[in-house]
Design a protein around this motif. Structure first.
Motif, PDB file in Angstrom:
ATOM      1  N   PHE A  49       0.828  -1.208   0.000  1.00 36.98           N
ATOM      2  CA  PHE A  49       0.000   0.000   0.000  1.00 36.98           C
ATOM      3  C   PHE A  49       0.862   1.258   0.000  1.00 36.98           C
ATOM      4  O   PHE A  49       0.350   2.361   0.180  1.00 36.98           O
ATOM      5  CB  PHE A  49      -0.935   0.018   1.214  1.00 36.98           C
ATOM      6  CG  PHE A  49      -1.866  -1.161   1.270  1.00 36.98           C
ATOM      7  CD1 PHE A  49      -2.953  -1.259   0.411  1.00 36.98           C
ATOM      8  CD2 PHE A  49      -1.635  -2.201   2.164  1.00 36.98           C
ATOM      9  CE1 PHE A  49      -3.805  -2.344   0.455  1.00 36.98           C
ATOM     10  CE2 PHE A  49      -2.483  -3.297   2.219  1.00 36.98           C
ATOM     11  CZ  PHE A  49      -3.567  -3.371   1.358  1.00 36.98           C
ATOM     12  N   GLN A  50       2.161   1.092  -0.199  1.00 34.37           N
ATOM     13  CA  GLN A  50       3.092   2.211  -0.227  1.00 34.37           C
ATOM     14  C   GLN A  50       3.737   2.310  -1.612  1.00 34.37           C
ATOM     15  O   GLN A  50       3.845   1.304  -2.322  1.00 34.37           O
ATOM     16  CB  GLN A  50       4.180   2.014   0.843  1.00 34.37           C
ATOM     17  CG  GLN A  50       3.626   1.913   2.256  1.00 34.37           C
ATOM     18  CD  GLN A  50       4.636   1.344   3.240  1.00 34.37           C
ATOM     19  OE1 GLN A  50       5.748   0.956   2.853  1.00 34.37           O
ATOM     20  NE2 GLN A  50       4.255   1.282   4.513  1.00 34.37           N
ATOM     21  N   PRO A  51       4.164   3.489  -2.024  1.00 34.91           N
ATOM     22  CA  PRO A  51       4.744   3.660  -3.370  1.00 34.91           C
ATOM     23  C   PRO A  51       6.194   3.180  -3.451  1.00 34.91           C
ATOM     24  O   PRO A  51       7.132   3.954  -3.271  1.00 34.91           O
ATOM     25  CB  PRO A  51       4.633   5.174  -3.595  1.00 34.91           C
ATOM     26  CG  PRO A  51       4.711   5.764  -2.224  1.00 34.91           C
ATOM     27  CD  PRO A  51       4.019   4.772  -1.314  1.00 34.91           C
ATOM     28  N   THR A  52       6.384   1.892  -3.684  1.00 37.74           N
ATOM     29  CA  THR A  52       7.721   1.341  -3.905  1.00 37.74           C
ATOM     30  C   THR A  52       7.791   0.826  -5.338  1.00 37.74           C
ATOM     31  O   THR A  52       6.780   0.764  -6.044  1.00 37.74           O
ATOM     32  CB  THR A  52       8.024   0.189  -2.935  1.00 37.74           C
ATOM     33  OG1 THR A  52       7.312  -0.986  -3.357  1.00 37.74           O
ATOM     34  CG2 THR A  52       7.602   0.541  -1.511  1.00 37.74           C
ATOM     35  N   ASN A  53       8.980   0.406  -5.746  1.00 32.83           N
ATOM     36  CA  ASN A  53       9.089  -0.109  -7.121  1.00 32.83           C
ATOM     37  C   ASN A  53       8.532  -1.526  -7.267  1.00 32.83           C
ATOM     38  O   ASN A  53       8.546  -2.082  -8.361  1.00 32.83           O
ATOM     39  CB  ASN A  53      10.531  -0.034  -7.628  1.00 32.83           C
ATOM     40  CG  ASN A  53      11.523  -0.728  -6.721  1.00 32.83           C
ATOM     41  OD1 ASN A  53      11.176  -1.688  -6.020  1.00 32.83           O
ATOM     42  ND2 ASN A  53      12.770  -0.263  -6.723  1.00 32.83           N
ATOM     43  N   GLU A  54       8.057  -2.126  -6.180  1.00 30.44           N
ATOM     44  CA  GLU A  54       7.423  -3.445  -6.240  1.00 30.44           C
ATOM     45  C   GLU A  54       5.897  -3.371  -6.097  1.00 30.44           C
ATOM     46  O   GLU A  54       5.219  -4.356  -6.335  1.00 30.44           O
ATOM     47  CB  GLU A  54       7.971  -4.346  -5.130  1.00 30.44           C
ATOM     48  CG  GLU A  54       9.397  -4.818  -5.332  1.00 30.44           C
ATOM     49  CD  GLU A  54       9.520  -5.933  -6.357  1.00 30.44           C
ATOM     50  OE1 GLU A  54       8.580  -6.127  -7.159  1.00 30.44           O
ATOM     51  OE2 GLU A  54      10.555  -6.606  -6.371  1.00 30.44           O
ATOM     52  N   THR A  55       5.360  -2.213  -5.729  1.00 33.26           N
ATOM     53  CA  THR A  55       3.938  -2.125  -5.416  1.00 33.26           C
ATOM     54  C   THR A  55       3.059  -2.558  -6.584  1.00 33.26           C
ATOM     55  O   THR A  55       2.197  -3.433  -6.450  1.00 33.26           O
ATOM     56  CB  THR A  55       3.573  -0.687  -4.992  1.00 33.26           C
ATOM     57  OG1 THR A  55       4.354  -0.316  -3.868  1.00 33.26           O
ATOM     58  CG2 THR A  55       2.100  -0.601  -4.622  1.00 33.26           C
ATOM     59  N   LEU A  56       3.273  -1.967  -7.745  1.00 33.52           N
ATOM     60  CA  LEU A  56       2.434  -2.312  -8.891  1.00 33.52           C
ATOM     61  C   LEU A  56       2.792  -3.678  -9.474  1.00 33.52           C
ATOM     62  O   LEU A  56       1.969  -4.292 -10.149  1.00 33.52           O
ATOM     63  CB  LEU A  56       2.522  -1.229  -9.962  1.00 33.52           C
ATOM     64  CG  LEU A  56       1.784   0.071  -9.626  1.00 33.52           C
ATOM     65  CD1 LEU A  56       1.834   1.044 -10.794  1.00 33.52           C
ATOM     66  CD2 LEU A  56       0.327  -0.201  -9.258  1.00 33.52           C
ATOM     67  N   ASN A  57       4.016  -4.156  -9.216  1.00 35.90           N
ATOM     68  CA  ASN A  57       4.329  -5.539  -9.602  1.00 35.90           C
ATOM     69  C   ASN A  57       3.381  -6.500  -8.900  1.00 35.90           C
ATOM     70  O   ASN A  57       2.977  -7.521  -9.465  1.00 35.90           O
ATOM     71  CB  ASN A  57       5.771  -5.886  -9.236  1.00 35.90           C
ATOM     72  CG  ASN A  57       6.776  -5.211 -10.139  1.00 35.90           C
ATOM     73  OD1 ASN A  57       6.451  -4.755 -11.224  1.00 35.90           O
ATOM     74  ND2 ASN A  57       8.019  -5.128  -9.682  1.00 35.90           N
ATOM     75  N   PHE A  58       3.063  -6.194  -7.646  1.00 37.99           N
ATOM     76  CA  PHE A  58       2.117  -7.019  -6.893  1.00 37.99           C
ATOM     77  C   PHE A  58       0.694  -6.860  -7.421  1.00 37.99           C
ATOM     78  O   PHE A  58       0.030  -7.848  -7.740  1.00 37.99           O
ATOM     79  CB  PHE A  58       2.161  -6.649  -5.409  1.00 37.99           C
ATOM     80  CG  PHE A  58       1.032  -7.245  -4.606  1.00 37.99           C
ATOM     81  CD1 PHE A  58       1.092  -8.568  -4.183  1.00 37.99           C
ATOM     82  CD2 PHE A  58      -0.092  -6.498  -4.296  1.00 37.99           C
ATOM     83  CE1 PHE A  58       0.046  -9.127  -3.455  1.00 37.99           C
ATOM     84  CE2 PHE A  58      -1.140  -7.040  -3.569  1.00 37.99           C
ATOM     85  CZ  PHE A  58      -1.077  -8.369  -3.149  1.00 37.99           C
ATOM     86  N   TRP A  59       0.220  -5.627  -7.530  1.00 42.19           N
ATOM     87  CA  TRP A  59      -1.183  -5.410  -7.881  1.00 42.19           C
ATOM     88  C   TRP A  59      -1.518  -5.840  -9.306  1.00 42.19           C
ATOM     89  O   TRP A  59      -2.645  -6.264  -9.583  1.00 42.19           O
ATOM     90  CB  TRP A  59      -1.554  -3.946  -7.657  1.00 42.19           C
ATOM     91  CG  TRP A  59      -1.644  -3.595  -6.203  1.00 42.19           C
ATOM     92  CD1 TRP A  59      -0.766  -2.858  -5.463  1.00 42.19           C
ATOM     93  CD2 TRP A  59      -2.670  -4.012  -5.288  1.00 42.19           C
ATOM     94  NE1 TRP A  59      -1.159  -2.782  -4.158  1.00 42.19           N
ATOM     95  CE2 TRP A  59      -2.337  -3.476  -4.013  1.00 42.19           C
ATOM     96  CE3 TRP A  59      -3.831  -4.773  -5.415  1.00 42.19           C
ATOM     97  CZ2 TRP A  59      -3.122  -3.685  -2.888  1.00 42.19           C
ATOM     98  CZ3 TRP A  59      -4.618  -4.988  -4.300  1.00 42.19           C
ATOM     99  CH2 TRP A  59      -4.259  -4.443  -3.051  1.00 42.19           C
TER     100      TRP A  59
END
Length: 347
Positions: A49-59
């Motif tokens: 739920f935080q803006p990291t470089n993996e966040t959208l990789n998950f979603w």
């Protein structure tokens, strides 16, 4: 740089630059947004739920996972009058397990990859294994729901073009029968081989890891070549427009996905600009989802046609038995490569 230097106080910013994390963490042209090493499981979960470089990789894989769970629930429990354990549905169960496992394993790898260096390697080895598992599961579904209805595999059906070549004088029923017998064993070997190649691509001396992984992930797709040949030698567009349209659109999405995975565009063009949103791996996820979504259309249609046909029912040995055997084989591959990790990753 000593491993301890990568561990940061929880009071400090949790996001780091590329030169503040272990080399294994660094992604090409991604300069910032990295999570620190040794996050707890709770911190890993909070990071989605935080803006990291993996966040959208998950979603970009979790949302498709939820959609496919809903889709398979509909197919197994609402779409037909058959009980969910009917033998006709066994290939669909194999296919469903492959699709769901792939998305679930990718989500897990991207969320928990910063727990430790060793766990990061383990998660991505398992991720590669799940993709190979999915590729084989797709072949199981094809072999029962699609291939038996191809004119290409029916020696009694000839196009005028094939007759002009003299093929009507050739008895190739034995060849087609051999193909039917070997399609699953060959796909099985490919699945294990691809997992080995992908695990080896994480070695430090591998020059082109993304190209290697993209190539070996594409190898199991060769098991669908009869459908491509069918469209060339027979009028598949008229005979089965659903299969024709969705099959080729799926492969178009896969080509686009491969392009982004190998080229590292757009972050290659402007390093640092796409660290959080819009980098190639996120785009790669989107197009792989579209490819599997299109695949679902013709697998579902193949199931409908199979239920109306007089084809022999699938067996447990030829479906779930194969999947269990493959699971053990892939497990051995992952275990072997985990045992071979260098001491620097045994943290």
């Amino acid at each position: 740089m000593p491993l301890q230097s990568y561990t940061r106080d929880k009071d400090k910013s949790p996001l780091l630059r590329w030169d503040e994390v272990p080399d294994d963490f660094v992604e090409c042209y991604i300069l910032s947004g990295y999570r620190r090493l040794h996050l707890t499981a709770q911190e890993c979960l909070a990071s989605i739920f935080q803006p990291t470089n993996e966040t959208l990789n998950f979603w970009t894989h979790f949302i498709p996972l939820v959609l496919f769970v809903s889709k398979f629930y509909h197919l197994f429990f609402l779409a037909t009058d058959l009980p969910f354990h009917h033998p006709a549905l066994l290939p669909l169960w194999c296919y469903a397990s492959g699709v769901l496992l792939t998305f679930a394993m990718s989500c897990t790898a991207h969320v928990f990859s910063c727990r430790s260096l060793r766990l990061r390697a383990a998660f991505f080895f398992l991720d590669y294994a799940s993709i190979s598992y999915y590729g084989f599961a797709s072949t199981v579904a094809y072999s029962y729901y699609l291939l038996p209805r191809l004119n290409l595999l029916d020696p009694t059906v000839m196009t005028p073009y094939l007759q002009s070549l003299g093929w009507h004088r050739v008895d190739y029923s034995m060849l087609m029968g051999l193909y039917g017998e070997l399609v699953l064993p060959v796909a099985f070997v490919l699945a294990v081989t691809c997992t080995v190649a992908c695990c080896k691509s994480r070695a430090e001396d591998c020059s082109y890891p993304f190209a290697i992984r993209t190539f070996v992930f594409a190898m199991p797709l060769s098991m669908a070549c009869p459908v491509m040949i069918e469209s060339l030698l027979f009028d598949l567009r008229k005979i089965n427009p659903t299969l024709f349209v969705y099959f080729y659109r799926r492969y178009f999405w896969l080509l686009v996905a491969a392009f982004f995975n190998v080229s590292k565009i757009p972050e290659r063009i402007h390093p640092g600009l796409f660290d959080i949103i819009g980098h190639s791996h996120q785009i790669f996820h989107v197009f792989t989802f579209l490819s599997i979504y299109d695949q679902m259309h013709y697998v579902e249609q193949g199931l409908e046609l199979f239920l109306k046909s007089n084809q022999p029912l699938p067996t447990i040995q030829g479906t779930i038995g194969y999947m269990l055997l493959l699971t053990m084989g892939l497990g051995l591959v992952v275990r072997t490569y985990l045992q071979g990790l260098g001491s620097s990753k045994k943290d």
